[in-house]
Design a protein around this motif. Structure first.
Motif, PDB file in Angstrom:
ATOM      1  N   LEU A  80       0.786  -1.225   0.000  1.00  0.00           N
ATOM      2  CA  LEU A  80       0.000   0.000   0.000  1.00  0.00           C
ATOM      3  C   LEU A  80       0.824   1.284   0.000  1.00  0.00           C
ATOM      4  O   LEU A  80       0.260   2.376  -0.070  1.00  0.00           O
ATOM      5  N   PHE A  81       2.142   1.196   0.106  1.00  0.00           N
ATOM      6  CA  PHE A  81       2.952   2.396   0.259  1.00  0.00           C
ATOM      7  C   PHE A  81       4.334   2.164  -0.318  1.00  0.00           C
ATOM      8  O   PHE A  81       4.861   1.062  -0.240  1.00  0.00           O
ATOM      9  N   GLY A  82       4.933   3.197  -0.870  1.00  0.00           N
ATOM     10  CA  GLY A  82       6.303   3.094  -1.355  1.00  0.00           C
ATOM     11  C   GLY A  82       6.972   4.449  -1.378  1.00  0.00           C
ATOM     12  O   GLY A  82       6.330   5.475  -1.596  1.00  0.00           O
ATOM     13  N   THR A  83       8.263   4.475  -1.120  1.00  0.00           N
ATOM     14  CA  THR A  83       9.067   5.680  -1.209  1.00  0.00           C
ATOM     15  C   THR A  83      10.479   5.270  -1.589  1.00  0.00           C
ATOM     16  O   THR A  83      10.860   4.113  -1.428  1.00  0.00           O
ATOM     17  N   GLY A  84      11.248   6.199  -2.064  1.00  0.00           N
ATOM     18  CA  GLY A  84      12.606   5.855  -2.456  1.00  0.00           C
ATOM     19  C   GLY A  84      13.424   7.078  -2.779  1.00  0.00           C
ATOM     20  O   GLY A  84      12.990   8.217  -2.601  1.00  0.00           O
ATOM     21  N   GLY A  85      14.624   6.812  -3.272  1.00  0.00           N
ATOM     22  CA  GLY A  85      15.538   7.881  -3.631  1.00  0.00           C
ATOM     23  C   GLY A  85      16.738   7.307  -4.347  1.00  0.00           C
ATOM     24  O   GLY A  85      16.808   6.116  -4.630  1.00  0.00           O
ATOM     25  N   GLY A  86      17.708   8.156  -4.601  1.00  0.00           N
ATOM     26  CA  GLY A  86      18.915   7.699  -5.269  1.00  0.00           C
ATOM     27  C   GLY A  86      19.833   8.847  -5.611  1.00  0.00           C
ATOM     28  O   GLY A  86      19.477  10.021  -5.456  1.00  0.00           O
ATOM     29  N   GLY A  87      21.035   8.500  -6.068  1.00  0.00           N
ATOM     30  CA  GLY A  87      22.030   9.502  -6.397  1.00  0.00           C
ATOM     31  C   GLY A  87      22.486  10.274  -5.181  1.00  0.00           C
ATOM     32  O   GLY A  87      22.771  11.465  -5.258  1.00  0.00           O
ATOM     33  N   GLU A  88      22.563   9.603  -4.042  1.00  0.00           N
ATOM     34  CA  GLU A  88      22.858  10.272  -2.780  1.00  0.00           C
ATOM     35  C   GLU A  88      24.134   9.729  -2.149  1.00  0.00           C
ATOM     36  O   GLU A  88      24.442   8.550  -2.283  1.00  0.00           O
ATOM     37  N   THR A  89      24.841  10.587  -1.452  1.00  0.00           N
ATOM     38  CA  THR A  89      25.977  10.148  -0.643  1.00  0.00           C
ATOM     39  C   THR A  89      25.550  10.178   0.822  1.00  0.00           C
ATOM     40  O   THR A  89      24.599  10.870   1.198  1.00  0.00           O
ATOM     41  N   LEU A  90      26.271   9.438   1.644  1.00  0.00           N
ATOM     42  CA  LEU A  90      25.939   9.351   3.063  1.00  0.00           C
ATOM     43  C   LEU A  90      26.436  10.580   3.808  1.00  0.00           C
ATOM     44  O   LEU A  90      27.408  11.222   3.396  1.00  0.00           O
TER      45      LEU A  90
END
Length: 133
Positions: A80-90
């Motif tokens: 029922l739910f989703g989120t995300g990301g990318g191209g990131e450094t810590l």
């Protein structure tokens, strides 16, 4: 003046009774989740706010040995739910975090799936509801 005060009091009482009948939907509920893979630990918190608003906060921590970690893609989801990301450094604590607000009725699932790709590696694991929240 007394009639005005009485009308306000009547309105407040009506509001409280309506929300009581609707299962305390005006109160916030918090659901906490945690999952651990070989190189990552994920903690997540959903807070329901009023009837159909929510806040989701996620913290993704790298526990592996690589230096200069570049996260190509991450995805946190259930049916029922989703989120995300990318191209990131810590950050300096080897973490990523994200907070978002939304407007839908959150129905907690006991388990979510977390997928991440970084520096040519990939990992997938379950993130489960804390039973003692």
């Amino acid at each position: 003046y007394k009639i005005f005060a009485l009308l306000i009091l009547l309105g407040v009482i009506t509001f409280l009774i309506y929300n009581y009948i609707n299962n305390y939907r005006f109160a916030s509920e918090v659901y906490s989740f945690r999952g651990e893979g070989q190189n990552w630990v994920v903690t997540s918190k959903y807070t329901s706010i009023h009837q159909d608003n929510y806040r989701h906060e996620i913290k993704i921590e790298y526990t592996g040995d690589d230096k200069n970690v570049l996260v190509d893609h991450w995805y946190f989801h259930s049916s029922l739910f989703g989120t995300g990301g990318g191209g990131e450094t810590l950050d300096d604590n080897n973490q990523l975090s994200k907070r978002e607000d939304g407007t839908f009725m959150f129905t907690p699932n006991k388990m979510h799936t977390f997928e991440i790709e970084w520096n040519g590696n990939k990992e997938t694991f379950d993130v489960n509801l804390f039973e003692d929240y």
